[in-house]
Design a protein around this motif. Structure first.
Motif, PDB file in Angstrom:
ATOM      1  N   SER A 106       0.420  -1.384  -0.223  1.00 48.01           N
ATOM      2  CA  SER A 106      -0.397   0.111  -0.565  1.00 48.01           C
ATOM      3  C   SER A 106       0.796   1.694  -0.208  1.00 48.01           C
TER       4      SER A 106
ATOM      5  N   GLN B  40       0.711   4.176  -2.328  1.00 47.34           N
ATOM      6  CA  GLN B  40       0.829   5.557  -2.860  1.00 47.34           C
ATOM      7  C   GLN B  40       2.212   6.375  -3.006  1.00 47.34           C
TER       8      GLN B  40
ATOM      9  N   PRO C 249      -6.076   5.886   2.986  1.00 44.14           N
ATOM     10  CA  PRO C 249      -6.465   4.976   3.377  1.00 44.14           C
ATOM     11  C   PRO C 249      -7.544   4.671   4.119  1.00 44.14           C
TER      12      PRO C 249
ATOM     13  N   GLN D 137      -9.146   2.614  -5.817  1.00 46.45           N
ATOM     14  CA  GLN D 137      -8.622   2.393  -5.018  1.00 46.45           C
ATOM     15  C   GLN D 137      -7.355   2.611  -5.928  1.00 46.45           C
TER      16      GLN D 137
ATOM     17  N   LEU E 109      -6.493  -2.890  -2.545  1.00 45.25           N
ATOM     18  CA  LEU E 109      -5.911  -2.146  -2.472  1.00 45.25           C
ATOM     19  C   LEU E 109      -6.562  -0.940  -1.051  1.00 45.25           C
TER      20      LEU E 109
ATOM     21  N   ASN F  50      -6.744   1.520  -0.162  1.00 41.74           N
ATOM     22  CA  ASN F  50      -5.986   2.624   0.171  1.00 41.74           C
ATOM     23  C   ASN F  50      -6.557   3.662  -0.878  1.00 41.74           C
TER      24      ASN F  50
END
Ligand code: SAM
Length: 262
Positions: A46, A50, A187, A235, A252, A254
């Motif tokens: 994750s 990002q 998140p 996501q 995911l 996030n």
């Protein structure tokens, strides 16, 4: 006492640095990071996704939206592909103001102040809740009468609902010119829900700054009044996907999105 100065308790900048494979962290950070990894092993996927999202969003803003100014809030410890590096690679005249409230990030800020000669970077030690001070200070580097991008990547979950994170994004965007952008990653509370609930509880038991995961609807709410750039809030590995990152069918926890002020 200012908890952010205490290396005996975990702090998100240093925990995140550990998840990314960095070495700017302390035993308390590593213990908290490992505990989250035990209950939510996907955290390392994750955080890398990002950073990749940051790169894609900044490249999109510079090369397709024509942006040249960035206000990057909750910058984090310098890492590969910082905002000014991505932006100035595409257009050297880009100007970036970084903001974080962790003194250890401030101590490493030198690595963020490596602007191209054509552009500029600056660093401000401030809390994202202090929007008035941030906007005033940013105005010495950015021309806020022209479009700019506000970046809030992996930081709004550090702001509890009681501190009205929606008001923070609202105040920032209200002060910016039409044609400005808001970039958020956050998140998720509604993907891998059980693991996210457990790992957040584990983290919050150890850390002075409590984290709040949010749902797709709650993250979307931050973009109220803005036009979402397709594909909207998704996501984040599915936002204009690149070569890096997990497979598209990976779930995911996030979210990422980019919105434009009309
Ligand atoms: C998880 S890191 C994200 C770093 C970077 N934006 C990224 O996406 O790679 C979160 C950062 O936000 C900073 N932060 C947390 N709460 C903050 C606040 N209230 N004001 C300013 N910075 C904050 C932390 O110190 C940390 O550096």
């Amino acid at each position: 006492m200012d908890d952010s100065l205490d290396t005996g308790v975990p702090h998100i900048a240093r925990v995140y640095n550990y998840w990314l494979g960095g070495t700017d962290n302390f035993p308390a950070d590593r213990a908290a990071a490992e505990q989250v990894m035990a209950s939510f092993p996907d955290i390392t996927v994750s955080v890398r996704a990002q950073r990749a999202f940051l790169g894609r969003a900044v490249r999109y803003l510079v090369t397709e939206a024509g942006l040249r100014q960035f206000l990057d809030l909750g910058t984090g410890l310098p890492s590969a592909g910082n905002t000014h590096e991505v932006a100035q690679h595409a257009a050297p005249e880009c100007r970036v103001v970084y903001v974080d409230n962790d003194p250890i990030v401030a101590a490493h800020a030198r690595a963020l102040l490596t602007s191209s000669p054509e552009g500029a970077t600056d660093y401000l030690d401030a809390d994202v809740r202090d929007t008035g001070r941030i906007l005033e200070a940013a105005a010495s580097t950015l021309d806020l009468s022209r479009p700019a991008a506000v970046m809030l990547l992996g930081v709004l979950h550090c702001i509890p609902d009681d501190d009205q994170p929606n008001a923070i994004t609202g105040q920032l965007m209200a002060a910016l010119a039409p044609g400005s952008y808001l970039v958020i990653s956050h998140p998720a509370s509604d993907v891998a829900t059980e693991q996210m609930t457990q790992s957040t509880r584990d983290y919050n038991q150890q850390a002075p700054v409590q984290l709040t995961m949010r749902s797709h609807a709650q993250v979307s709410q931050f973009f109220a009044g803005l036009d979402l750039v397709p594909p909207g809030v998704v996501q984040l590995h599915r936002w204009r996907p690149g070569a890096a990152g997990p497979e598209q069918d990976h779930e995911l926890a996030n979210y990422g999105g980019v919105g434009r002020k009309p």
